[in-house]
Scaffold this motif. Structure first.
Motif, PDB file in Angstrom:
ATOM      1  N   ALA A  10       0.770  -1.089   0.054  1.00 31.82           N
ATOM      2  CA  ALA A  10       0.200  -0.082   0.210  1.00 31.82           C
ATOM      3  C   ALA A  10       0.979   1.230  -0.028  1.00 31.82           C
ATOM      4  CB  ALA A  10      -1.040   0.015   1.108  1.00 31.82           C
ATOM      5  N   THR A  11       1.823   1.297   0.865  1.00 32.52           N
ATOM      6  CA  THR A  11       2.980   2.235   0.827  1.00 32.52           C
ATOM      7  C   THR A  11       3.345   2.479  -0.457  1.00 32.52           C
ATOM      8  OG1 THR A  11       3.286   2.005   3.207  1.00 32.52           O
ATOM      9  CG2 THR A  11       4.835   3.283   2.148  1.00 32.52           C
ATOM     10  N   CYS A  12       4.021   1.632  -1.181  1.00 33.00           N
ATOM     11  CA  CYS A  12       4.865   1.751  -2.503  1.00 33.00           C
ATOM     12  C   CYS A  12       3.751   2.235  -3.504  1.00 33.00           C
ATOM     13  CB  CYS A  12       5.373   0.488  -2.869  1.00 33.00           C
ATOM     14  SG  CYS A  12       6.876  -0.163  -2.029  1.00 33.00           S
ATOM     15  N   ARG A  13       2.683   1.863  -3.590  1.00 30.09           N
ATOM     16  CA  ARG A  13       1.455   2.339  -4.551  1.00 30.09           C
ATOM     17  C   ARG A  13       1.344   3.823  -4.271  1.00 30.09           C
ATOM     18  NH1 ARG A  13      -0.584  -1.015  -8.350  1.00 30.09           N
ATOM     19  NH2 ARG A  13      -1.685  -2.564  -6.800  1.00 30.09           N
ATOM     20  N   ARG A  14       1.227   4.437  -2.994  1.00 28.62           N
ATOM     21  CA  ARG A  14       1.099   5.554  -2.762  1.00 28.62           C
ATOM     22  C   ARG A  14       2.378   6.513  -3.087  1.00 28.62           C
ATOM     23  NH1 ARG A  14      -0.160   6.814   3.068  1.00 28.62           N
ATOM     24  NH2 ARG A  14      -0.714   8.921   1.996  1.00 28.62           N
ATOM     25  N   LEU A  15       3.481   6.057  -2.630  1.00 20.52           N
ATOM     26  CA  LEU A  15       4.625   6.673  -3.301  1.00 20.52           C
ATOM     27  C   LEU A  15       4.826   6.880  -4.509  1.00 20.52           C
ATOM     28  CD1 LEU A  15       7.315   5.024  -0.362  1.00 20.52           C
ATOM     29  CD2 LEU A  15       6.472   7.372  -0.259  1.00 20.52           C
ATOM     30  N   TRP A  16       4.310   6.101  -5.368  1.00 22.87           N
ATOM     31  CA  TRP A  16       4.601   5.896  -6.787  1.00 22.87           C
ATOM     32  C   TRP A  16       3.374   7.021  -7.426  1.00 22.87           C
ATOM     33  CZ3 TRP A  16       4.676   0.089  -6.968  1.00 22.87           C
ATOM     34  CH2 TRP A  16       6.093  -0.268  -6.879  1.00 22.87           C
ATOM     35  N   THR A  17       2.219   7.330  -6.716  1.00 17.03           N
ATOM     36  CA  THR A  17       1.279   8.029  -7.493  1.00 17.03           C
ATOM     37  C   THR A  17       0.685   9.258  -6.870  1.00 17.03           C
ATOM     38  OG1 THR A  17      -0.374   6.676  -6.146  1.00 17.03           O
ATOM     39  CG2 THR A  17       0.323   6.071  -8.433  1.00 17.03           C
ATOM     40  N   GLN A  18       1.344   9.368  -5.337  1.00 19.65           N
ATOM     41  CA  GLN A  18       0.871  10.623  -4.567  1.00 19.65           C
ATOM     42  C   GLN A  18       1.983  11.444  -4.100  1.00 19.65           C
ATOM     43  OE1 GLN A  18      -1.841   9.165  -1.244  1.00 19.65           O
ATOM     44  NE2 GLN A  18      -2.703   7.890  -2.579  1.00 19.65           N
ATOM     45  N   THR A  19       1.663  12.719  -3.787  1.00 23.10           N
ATOM     46  CA  THR A  19       2.696  13.695  -3.125  1.00 23.10           C
ATOM     47  C   THR A  19       2.082  14.517  -2.215  1.00 23.10           C
ATOM     48  OG1 THR A  19       4.839  14.651  -3.442  1.00 23.10           O
ATOM     49  CG2 THR A  19       3.179  15.056  -4.984  1.00 23.10           C
ATOM     50  N   PRO A  20       2.539  14.958  -1.302  1.00 21.40           N
ATOM     51  CA  PRO A  20       3.575  14.175  -0.331  1.00 21.40           C
ATOM     52  C   PRO A  20       2.666  13.034   0.492  1.00 21.40           C
ATOM     53  CG  PRO A  20       2.928  15.920   0.907  1.00 21.40           C
ATOM     54  CD  PRO A  20       2.221  16.252  -0.449  1.00 21.40           C
ATOM     55  N   VAL A  21       3.605  11.995   0.912  1.00 18.94           N
ATOM     56  CA  VAL A  21       2.978  10.638   1.284  1.00 18.94           C
ATOM     57  C   VAL A  21       3.372  10.570   3.108  1.00 18.94           C
ATOM     58  CG1 VAL A  21       2.756   8.384   1.606  1.00 18.94           C
ATOM     59  CG2 VAL A  21       2.878   9.542  -0.733  1.00 18.94           C
ATOM     60  N   SER A  22       2.294  10.654   3.697  1.00 20.43           N
ATOM     61  CA  SER A  22       2.657  10.488   5.391  1.00 20.43           C
ATOM     62  C   SER A  22       1.738   9.225   5.476  1.00 20.43           C
ATOM     63  CB  SER A  22       1.896  11.655   6.067  1.00 20.43           C
ATOM     64  OG  SER A  22       2.572  12.960   5.662  1.00 20.43           O
ATOM     65  N   SER A  23       2.406   8.610   6.588  1.00 22.64           N
ATOM     66  CA  SER A  23       1.662   7.253   7.203  1.00 22.64           C
ATOM     67  C   SER A  23       1.796   7.115   8.586  1.00 22.64           C
ATOM     68  CB  SER A  23       2.156   6.023   6.332  1.00 22.64           C
ATOM     69  OG  SER A  23       2.059   4.983   6.962  1.00 22.64           O
ATOM     70  N   GLU A  24       1.146   6.656   9.188  1.00 21.79           N
ATOM     71  CA  GLU A  24       1.113   6.006  10.637  1.00 21.79           C
ATOM     72  C   GLU A  24       1.008   4.666  10.875  1.00 21.79           C
ATOM     73  OE1 GLU A  24      -1.832   8.278  12.852  1.00 21.79           O
ATOM     74  OE2 GLU A  24      -1.187  10.207  12.410  1.00 21.79           O
ATOM     75  N   GLY A  25       1.150   3.914   9.630  1.00 15.98           N
ATOM     76  CA  GLY A  25       1.293   2.617  10.080  1.00 15.98           C
ATOM     77  C   GLY A  25       2.228   2.028  10.782  1.00 15.98           C
ATOM     78  N   PRO A  26       2.032   0.693  11.385  1.00 13.76           N
ATOM     79  CA  PRO A  26       2.689   0.230  12.600  1.00 13.76           C
ATOM     80  C   PRO A  26       3.995  -0.009  12.183  1.00 13.76           C
ATOM     81  CG  PRO A  26       1.042  -1.469  11.697  1.00 13.76           C
ATOM     82  CD  PRO A  26       0.877  -0.036  11.020  1.00 13.76           C
ATOM     83  N   TYR A  27       4.429  -0.229  11.084  1.00 16.43           N
ATOM     84  CA  TYR A  27       5.613  -0.848  10.643  1.00 16.43           C
ATOM     85  C   TYR A  27       6.686   0.324  10.006  1.00 16.43           C
ATOM     86  CZ  TYR A  27       3.739  -5.259  11.864  1.00 16.43           C
ATOM     87  OH  TYR A  27       3.152  -6.399  12.303  1.00 16.43           O
TER      88      TYR A  27
END
Length: 323
Positions: free
Chosen positions: A142-159
């Motif tokens: 999910a993170t890679c998909r967002r990094l390739w298509t969105q900007t900027p990317v923030s995430s509070e994912g556990p890992y």
């Protein structure tokens, strides 16, 4: 017979080239096989991944070298143990590969099978708890998909928490790199395919199991509003093919025992293997094609990879159509 073609890919021997007894490895067979596959009209060439459990050339570095030596053929990982790496590093490296190859990269990812001490040790030595590999891959995709298509990317994912990340370069391919997700019969993995996969890579050993897994993916995709037909199906197939089917069976099983250091029968319980004449191998492939497979990645169970490639090119490639 339909005019629709089954896409055929070839796994390159990035581990096999390290089997020389001494001296630096001769990696030229990898480049020659890729060139022959491209010239013959194969859809793709693929490389495996491991850091220590199954020593081989590093996957993404190898794809970079291949991108400079080919011009048309697709370049993929089958499969990349993505959970060993941070998603920002993966996204950056693979996006760069896509730029260098002018949009020819496929990222096939997998968790690695459980219950194998050498694999769990590999994860632990890389600083990743082995039992976390599944949820880490899910978050990574999910993170890679967002990094390739969105900007900027923030995430509070556990890992992999991130704060205001903008990735450059972006992939050439619209929507980012195709994510082909591997799983056999593990439900968590099949749910990952349904949610994140542009394609499903599998090597389930029976058509009945394939149908069960396919039905599970379809149901899970429908639950989250995805069209199951949008998920491409790919079979990872270990073969030894020869006009003399009995020789193919002898050679293929001998290769398995040498490669895995255990009886061939135990390997064939885990991996779908077909050893036989071109007609016998095609018959097995067509069983999967009837159930939806549209790409087959061929891994040659033979020390003579080029002989296998030549036989496959002459006697199988022209006949792989959707029937």
């Amino acid at each position: 017979m339909s005019d629709e073609r089954v896409q055929l890919g070839v796994l390159l021997p990035t581990r096999g080239v390290l089997f020389a007894d001494d001296g630096p490895p001769d990696v030229s067979p990898i480049f020659r096989m890729a060139a022959k596959a491209e010239e013959a009209g194969y859809h793709s060439v693929w490389v495996g991944d491991s850091v220590t459990a199954k020593p081989r050339l590093e996957a993404l570095t190898t794809l970079g070298a291949l991108s400079a030596r080919t011009s048309r053929i697709q370049l993929g990982t089958a499969v990349y143990l993505a959970a060993l790496r941070h998603p920002l590093i993966v996204a950056h490296a693979v996006a760069s590969l896509d730029v260098l190859s002018t949009g020819r990269i496929i990222l096939g990812v997998g968790a690695g099978r459980g219950g194998r001490s050498i694999l769990s040790q590999e994860f632990e030595n890389c600083g990743i708890p082995f039992m976390e590999r599944g949820p880490r891959i899910t978050e990574l995709l999910a993170t890679c998909r967002r990094l390739w298509t969105q900007t900027p990317v923030s995430s509070e994912g556990p890992y992999y928490p991130m704060n205001e990340v903008t990735l450059e370069p972006r992939p050439v391919q619209p929507g980012g790199i195709p994510l082909w997700v591997s799983s056999n019969w593990v439900k968590q993995g099949l749910r990952r395919v349904a949610k994140h996969g542009d394609a499903w890579i599998t090597n389930v050993t029976t058509l009945d199991m394939y149908k069960q897994c396919r039905s599970f993916i379809q149901a899970e995709a429908e639950k989250i509003g995805r069209d199951p037909q949008s998920i491409h199906h790919c079979l990872y197939l270990t073969v030894n093919v020869h006009p003399d089917g009995e020789q193919a069976r002898r050679d293929g099983r001998q290769f398995l025992e040498s490669y895995y250091k255990k009886p061939a029968a135990s390997v064939e319980e885990d991996l779908v293997c077909v050893f036989g004449s071109p007609a016998e191998v095609l018959e097995r492939i067509h069983g999967y094609v009837q159930l939806g497979t549209r790409t087959v990645i061929i891994r040659f169970a033979s020390p003579d990879q080029f002989e296998q490639l030549d036989i496959c090119t002459a006697d199988m490639l022209p006949h792989l159509q959707v029937g």
